[in-house]
Design a protein around this motif. Structure first.
Motif, PDB file in Angstrom:
ATOM      1  N   PHE A  11       0.949  -1.439   0.078  1.00 33.91           N
ATOM      2  CA  PHE A  11      -0.008  -0.136  -0.173  1.00 33.91           C
ATOM      3  C   PHE A  11       0.433   1.368   0.219  1.00 33.91           C
ATOM      4  CE2 PHE A  11      -2.640   2.968   2.825  1.00 33.91           C
ATOM      5  CZ  PHE A  11      -3.050   3.896   1.484  1.00 33.91           C
ATOM      6  N   VAL A  12       1.640   1.575   1.094  1.00 33.96           N
ATOM      7  CA  VAL A  12       2.398   2.402   0.933  1.00 33.96           C
ATOM      8  C   VAL A  12       3.152   2.431  -0.515  1.00 33.96           C
ATOM      9  CG1 VAL A  12       4.996   3.246   1.753  1.00 33.96           C
ATOM     10  CG2 VAL A  12       2.902   2.352   3.840  1.00 33.96           C
ATOM     11  N   GLY A  13       3.692   1.393  -1.263  1.00 37.54           N
ATOM     12  CA  GLY A  13       5.105   1.475  -2.802  1.00 37.54           C
ATOM     13  C   GLY A  13       3.762   2.023  -3.208  1.00 37.54           C
ATOM     14  N   GLU A  14       2.225   1.763  -3.348  1.00 37.59           N
ATOM     15  CA  GLU A  14       1.879   2.357  -4.503  1.00 37.59           C
ATOM     16  C   GLU A  14       1.639   3.975  -4.329  1.00 37.59           C
ATOM     17  OE1 GLU A  14      -2.749   0.252  -4.504  1.00 37.59           O
ATOM     18  OE2 GLU A  14      -1.746  -0.348  -6.471  1.00 37.59           O
ATOM     19  N   MET A  15       1.053   3.885  -2.942  1.00 33.17           N
ATOM     20  CA  MET A  15       0.843   5.058  -2.723  1.00 33.17           C
ATOM     21  C   MET A  15       2.044   6.886  -3.588  1.00 33.17           C
ATOM     22  SD  MET A  15      -2.128   6.234  -1.241  1.00 33.17           S
ATOM     23  CE  MET A  15      -2.539   4.739  -2.625  1.00 33.17           C
ATOM     24  N   LEU A  16       3.160   6.367  -3.289  1.00 33.21           N
ATOM     25  CA  LEU A  16       4.397   6.884  -3.428  1.00 33.21           C
ATOM     26  C   LEU A  16       5.144   6.505  -4.588  1.00 33.21           C
ATOM     27  CD1 LEU A  16       6.448   6.344  -0.416  1.00 33.21           C
ATOM     28  CD2 LEU A  16       5.630   7.493  -0.513  1.00 33.21           C
ATOM     29  N   ASN A  17       4.518   5.482  -5.603  1.00 30.09           N
ATOM     30  CA  ASN A  17       5.182   5.364  -6.811  1.00 30.09           C
ATOM     31  C   ASN A  17       3.653   6.193  -7.781  1.00 30.09           C
ATOM     32  OD1 ASN A  17       7.131   3.931  -6.032  1.00 30.09           O
ATOM     33  ND2 ASN A  17       6.485   1.791  -6.226  1.00 30.09           N
ATOM     34  N   LYS A  18       3.347   6.539  -7.126  1.00 25.16           N
ATOM     35  CA  LYS A  18       2.232   7.322  -8.379  1.00 25.16           C
ATOM     36  C   LYS A  18       2.364   9.144  -8.276  1.00 25.16           C
ATOM     37  CE  LYS A  18      -1.216   3.182  -8.991  1.00 25.16           C
ATOM     38  NZ  LYS A  18      -2.222   3.529 -10.192  1.00 25.16           N
ATOM     39  N   PRO A  19       2.761   9.265  -9.589  1.00 20.26           N
ATOM     40  CA  PRO A  19       3.167  10.891  -9.366  1.00 20.26           C
ATOM     41  C   PRO A  19       1.932  11.602  -9.591  1.00 20.26           C
ATOM     42  CG  PRO A  19       3.296   9.240 -11.473  1.00 20.26           C
ATOM     43  CD  PRO A  19       2.813   8.789 -11.114  1.00 20.26           C
ATOM     44  N   GLU A  20       1.051  11.218  -9.684  1.00 21.79           N
ATOM     45  CA  GLU A  20      -0.565  11.987  -9.549  1.00 21.79           C
ATOM     46  C   GLU A  20      -0.930  12.430  -8.268  1.00 21.79           C
ATOM     47  OE1 GLU A  20      -1.608   7.906 -11.043  1.00 21.79           O
ATOM     48  OE2 GLU A  20      -0.419   9.367 -11.150  1.00 21.79           O
ATOM     49  N   ILE A  21      -0.403  11.136  -6.534  1.00 20.81           N
ATOM     50  CA  ILE A  21      -0.320  11.349  -5.670  1.00 20.81           C
ATOM     51  C   ILE A  21       0.568  12.158  -5.221  1.00 20.81           C
ATOM     52  CG2 ILE A  21      -1.285   9.622  -3.776  1.00 20.81           C
ATOM     53  CD1 ILE A  21      -2.545   7.656  -5.807  1.00 20.81           C
ATOM     54  N   ASN A  22      -0.796  12.774  -4.443  1.00 15.43           N
ATOM     55  CA  ASN A  22       0.958  13.585  -3.336  1.00 15.43           C
ATOM     56  C   ASN A  22       0.458  13.543  -1.709  1.00 15.43           C
ATOM     57  OD1 ASN A  22       2.333  15.215  -2.077  1.00 15.43           O
ATOM     58  ND2 ASN A  22       0.961  17.386  -3.000  1.00 15.43           N
ATOM     59  N   VAL A  23       0.905  12.584  -0.969  1.00 14.80           N
ATOM     60  CA  VAL A  23       0.830  12.143   0.265  1.00 14.80           C
ATOM     61  C   VAL A  23       1.840  12.137   0.857  1.00 14.80           C
ATOM     62  CG1 VAL A  23      -1.587  10.682   0.382  1.00 14.80           C
ATOM     63  CG2 VAL A  23       0.980   9.835  -0.109  1.00 14.80           C
ATOM     64  N   LYS A  24       1.949  12.432   2.619  1.00 12.55           N
ATOM     65  CA  LYS A  24       3.157  12.549   3.177  1.00 12.55           C
ATOM     66  C   LYS A  24       2.583  10.814   4.152  1.00 12.55           C
ATOM     67  CE  LYS A  24       5.582  16.258   1.551  1.00 12.55           C
ATOM     68  NZ  LYS A  24       7.479  15.420   1.056  1.00 12.55           N
ATOM     69  N   LEU A  25       3.897  10.209   4.376  1.00 15.42           N
ATOM     70  CA  LEU A  25       2.890   9.698   5.442  1.00 15.42           C
ATOM     71  C   LEU A  25       4.268   9.127   6.940  1.00 15.42           C
ATOM     72  CD1 LEU A  25       3.554   5.835   2.704  1.00 15.42           C
ATOM     73  CD2 LEU A  25       0.877   7.320   3.768  1.00 15.42           C
ATOM     74  N   LEU A  26       3.016   9.096   7.601  1.00 16.88           N
ATOM     75  CA  LEU A  26       4.050   8.904   9.151  1.00 16.88           C
ATOM     76  C   LEU A  26       3.822   8.044   9.525  1.00 16.88           C
ATOM     77  CD1 LEU A  26       5.733  10.181  10.777  1.00 16.88           C
ATOM     78  CD2 LEU A  26       2.988  11.507  12.002  1.00 16.88           C
ATOM     79  N   ILE A  27       4.041   6.626   9.735  1.00 20.52           N
ATOM     80  CA  ILE A  27       4.812   5.851  10.327  1.00 20.52           C
ATOM     81  C   ILE A  27       5.309   5.427  10.966  1.00 20.52           C
ATOM     82  CG2 ILE A  27       4.988   2.773   9.068  1.00 20.52           C
ATOM     83  CD1 ILE A  27       4.954   4.043   6.394  1.00 20.52           C
ATOM     84  N   ILE A  28       4.021   4.891  11.998  1.00 21.41           N
ATOM     85  CA  ILE A  28       4.773   4.385  13.451  1.00 21.41           C
ATOM     86  C   ILE A  28       4.747   2.640  13.470  1.00 21.41           C
ATOM     87  CG2 ILE A  28       3.802   3.858  15.909  1.00 21.41           C
ATOM     88  CD1 ILE A  28       1.670   5.874  15.354  1.00 21.41           C
ATOM     89  N   ALA A  29       6.566   2.499  13.822  1.00 17.28           N
ATOM     90  CA  ALA A  29       6.949   1.583  13.562  1.00 17.28           C
ATOM     91  C   ALA A  29       7.310   0.642  15.107  1.00 17.28           C
ATOM     92  CB  ALA A  29       8.599   1.728  12.862  1.00 17.28           C
ATOM     93  N   SER A  30       6.990  -0.807  15.133  1.00 20.13           N
ATOM     94  CA  SER A  30       7.231  -1.546  16.440  1.00 20.13           C
ATOM     95  C   SER A  30       8.504  -1.887  16.026  1.00 20.13           C
ATOM     96  CB  SER A  30       6.729  -2.457  15.863  1.00 20.13           C
ATOM     97  OG  SER A  30       6.516  -3.355  15.216  1.00 20.13           O
ATOM     98  N   ALA A  31       9.147  -1.996  17.371  1.00 22.04           N
ATOM     99  CA  ALA A  31      11.160  -2.366  17.389  1.00 22.04           C
ATOM    100  C   ALA A  31      11.347  -3.413  17.076  1.00 22.04           C
ATOM    101  CB  ALA A  31      11.095  -2.552  18.949  1.00 22.04           C
ATOM    102  N   HIS A  32      10.814  -4.745  16.368  1.00 23.39           N
ATOM    103  CA  HIS A  32      11.251  -5.618  15.537  1.00 23.39           C
ATOM    104  C   HIS A  32      10.691  -4.844  14.649  1.00 23.39           C
ATOM    105  CE1 HIS A  32       7.103  -6.640  14.379  1.00 23.39           C
ATOM    106  NE2 HIS A  32       6.516  -6.478  16.078  1.00 23.39           N
ATOM    107  N   SER A  33       9.607  -4.301  13.968  1.00 27.93           N
ATOM    108  CA  SER A  33       9.595  -3.502  12.253  1.00 27.93           C
ATOM    109  C   SER A  33      10.728  -2.802  11.652  1.00 27.93           C
ATOM    110  CB  SER A  33       8.566  -3.072  12.134  1.00 27.93           C
ATOM    111  OG  SER A  33       8.572  -2.127  11.951  1.00 27.93           O
ATOM    112  N   GLU A  34      11.867  -2.196  12.733  1.00 30.82           N
ATOM    113  CA  GLU A  34      12.465  -1.614  11.841  1.00 30.82           C
ATOM    114  C   GLU A  34      14.011  -2.177  11.557  1.00 30.82           C
ATOM    115  OE1 GLU A  34      13.780   1.438  14.951  1.00 30.82           O
ATOM    116  OE2 GLU A  34      11.695   1.164  15.484  1.00 30.82           O
ATOM    117  N   THR A  35      13.974  -2.249  10.065  1.00 34.42           N
ATOM    118  CA  THR A  35      14.700  -3.600   9.312  1.00 34.42           C
ATOM    119  C   THR A  35      15.995  -1.820   8.756  1.00 34.42           C
ATOM    120  OG1 THR A  35      13.106  -2.813   7.594  1.00 34.42           O
ATOM    121  CG2 THR A  35      12.809  -4.708   8.755  1.00 34.42           C
TER     122      THR A  35
END
Length: 600
Positions: free
Chosen positions: A119-143
């Protein structure tokens, strides 16, 4: 906010309880209230908070529905209905500048997490969509892959912020709670003495006291701090306050180590002689802590002897052509020379500081002479011959008369009020140590002596039994106490000797800070006891450092200010402040006028 200005995706990471959700929520709230300024059309929080029901057939409703389906773990590209919702969202987002906060911790399964990344990838890869994403990450998801985006990793909050947060949630830190700290600010001031508060980079300061306190307060993790504040039992809180009242040790050389040992050994011996055994036990622990630092700070002579020994080893290694060993010894000698230079500078600074103190003392003497002369400006209000006066003190809800005069509290007459005398004493409540306490027993007779003698002990130390800790008070009565005109006597253990022979230098900020906090705690404890016994009038003797000392007037004013501030919130009709002599009473009156108290 700065990261969102630069990057399309900002991740907030950190351990559990570090405040990730709170930071994201505060950011969204701040932006939402200023959408025009930041250039956003919409601000969304996903998944929707508990109790929030989005309206159907809206962008927010579609986002919530898609997120819920993603969290369930199904393949979002295989379900036609899900794909239709996703397509609708992308069409609705075209031409809309939006900030979307996503709590990725809710995507607990592997499939759900993959759905989120798609979902995040789709939002960012569409040039016609202008969104900023603020993602709260869990400790184990910080890769490592996520490290390519802007990741804000939350660390433990600093010591003072930890103390303030603890003070906000603690059930003991209230207007009617712990006398030593009745607000978060007072609690933080107790935890962080002035000498430490003025250090610019607090991360570089560490001590045994701070490490222990930080652990008890929750180690700077906001969630753990809140849990500690809400769940700490009374016995642990009392121990916490006791630890906070121990001196902060700052040692950076052998010279400062020896100076600290000399200072606190002297203070401990004074505490033992004064029968303040709990304070002596606290200082004993401080002395042991300093002694444990001794191996880290050898004397200058020891360092020079070690240098000579290393030089001998170096010569031997070079004579045997052991160049690798020789180079290693050379590096050790260079490191040692740095330490030797630091010790020499510390010794030089100590001598310079001593000379500066002597110069300051000479200047203070001159200033004191000018200050004494300046009291003549108040002659139209207080003449040197006047040594007693009455002031009006109060608010819209309470009025109290403050009487200032010289003499002794044993002659205090409360009139028709139920009265109490405050007696400054020691932790053993031994009334034979000072002339004033002996006079009190003489006037109060055998009944008073018996009541004081029967007070229970609270802690046994290696020097004897303590009955009341410094900064606290105990009460005896009501009773018939011979020639005293009061029925209650409150014994208060202050931070200074009742005899008034303590000498504190004007630049000793930590000691004066301790005196202020403990004096305020004492006065609060005494007034609480007076209130519980329905006392309406009390007589306080002054408590100061040695008369004529450089902090005498400072501690005299300190006590007056604390009394005035605390009495404002009491139920007393009359406060009697009894000076040692006419000169002290005159000083108190001048100070009261300068504070804005109204003469009656």
């Amino acid at each position: 906010l700065e990261a969102l200005r630069v990057d399309d995706v900002v991740r907030i990471g950190g351990p559990k309880g570090s405040g990730k959700c709170a930071l994201a929520a505060a950011t969204c709230r701040y932006v939402n209230r200023r959408r025009k300024m930041f250039g956003y059309d919409e601000v969304f929080w996903l998944p929707a908070a508990h109790g929030i029901v989005p309206q159907p057939d809206t962008l927010f409703g579609d986002l919530c529905e898609l997120i819920n389906r993603m969290m369930k773990g199904g393949d979002m590209f295989e379900d036609e209905e899900t794909m239709e919702i996703n397509d609708r969202i992308q069409i609705e987002l075209e031409g809309t500048r939006a900030l979307i906060a996503i709590d990725s911790r809710k995507f607990s399964s592997e499939v759900a997490a993959e759905n989120l990344e798609l979902f995040v990838g789709e939002m960012l890869n569409k040039p016609e969509i202008n969104v900023k994403l603020l993602i709260i990450a869990s400790a184990h998801s910080e890769t490592e892959e996520e490290a390519e985006t802007d990741t804000i990793k939350l660390k433990p909050i600093d010591f003072k912020s930890t103390a303030l947060l603890f003070g906000e949630v603690s059930r003991f830190i209230t207007a009617n709670g712990c006398p030593a700290a009745q607000s978060p600010d007072e609690f933080a001031a107790l935890m962080v003495p002035p000498s430490v508060a003025k250090i610019k980079d607090q991360t570089k300061f560490s001590s045994t006291r701070r490490t222990h306190l930080m652990k008890l307060l929750g180690d700077g993790n906001p969630l753990d701090v809140i849990k500690a504040g809400k769940n700490m039992p009374a016995s642990s809180f009392i121990q916490l306050i006791g630890l906070a009242n121990t001196p902060e040790i700052q040692v950076d050389s052998h010279k400062t180590l020896e100076a600290a040992l000399e200072k606190w050994k002297h203070q401990r011996d004074v505490a033992v002689r004064s029968k303040n055994f709990l304070r002596a036990a606290d200082l004993d622990r401080v002395i042991n802590e300093i002694e444990e630092l001794r191996p880290k700070f050898p004397s200058l002579a020891d360092l020079q002897n070690k240098e000579q020994e290393l030089q001998r080893k170096l010569n031997l290694a070079m004579s045997k052509k052991q160049y690798t060993a020789g180079n290693s010894i050379k590096r050790e000698i260079l490191s040692l020379k740095k330490v030797i230079m630091q010790e020499k500078r510390a010794s030089s600074a100590s001598q310079h500081a001593k000379e500066q103190i002597e110069e300051i003392q000479r200047q203070m003497s001159s200033i004191m002479r000018i200050a004494h002369a300046s009291f003549s400006d108040l002659d139209n209000l207080v003449t040197p011959e006047v040594s007693s006066a009455s002031f009006s003190l109060g608010s819209a809800y309470h009025h109290c008369q403050v009487a200032i005069y010289p003499g002794s509290v044993v002659h205090f007459d409360p009139g028709n009020d139920l009265g109490a005398i405050i007696c400054w004493t020691n932790e053993c409540c031994d009334m034979l140590l000072t002339e004033n306490s002996r006079d009190l027993i003489g006037y109060g007779g055998s009944s008073l002596a018996r009541d004081i003698g029967s007070l229970p002990g609270i802690t046994k130390t290696r020097w004897g039994l303590a009955k009341c800790g410094t900064g606290n008070a105990v009460i005896v009565g009501p009773g018939n106490y011979q020639d005293l005109q009061v029925h209650c006597v409150i014994l208060a253990v202050g931070p200074l000797s009742p005899v008034g022979d303590d000498r504190i230098e004007a630049n000793d900020e930590d000691s004066l800070h301790y005196v202020k906090i403990m004096m305020r705690s004492c006065i609060r404890s005494a007034l609480i006891l007076a209130k519980h016994s329905q006392v309406q009038s009390v007589a306080f003797p002054t408590l100061t450092t040695a008369v004529g000392g450089e902090t005498y007037e400072q501690t005299l004013l300190m006590g007056l200010k604390i009394l005035v501030e605390e009495v404002k919130h009491s139920d007393l009709n009359t406060l009697h402040l009894v000076g040692r002599d006419e000169e002290e009473s005159t000083k108190l009156m001048a100070m009261a006028i300068e504070m804005g108290l109204t003469l009656t």
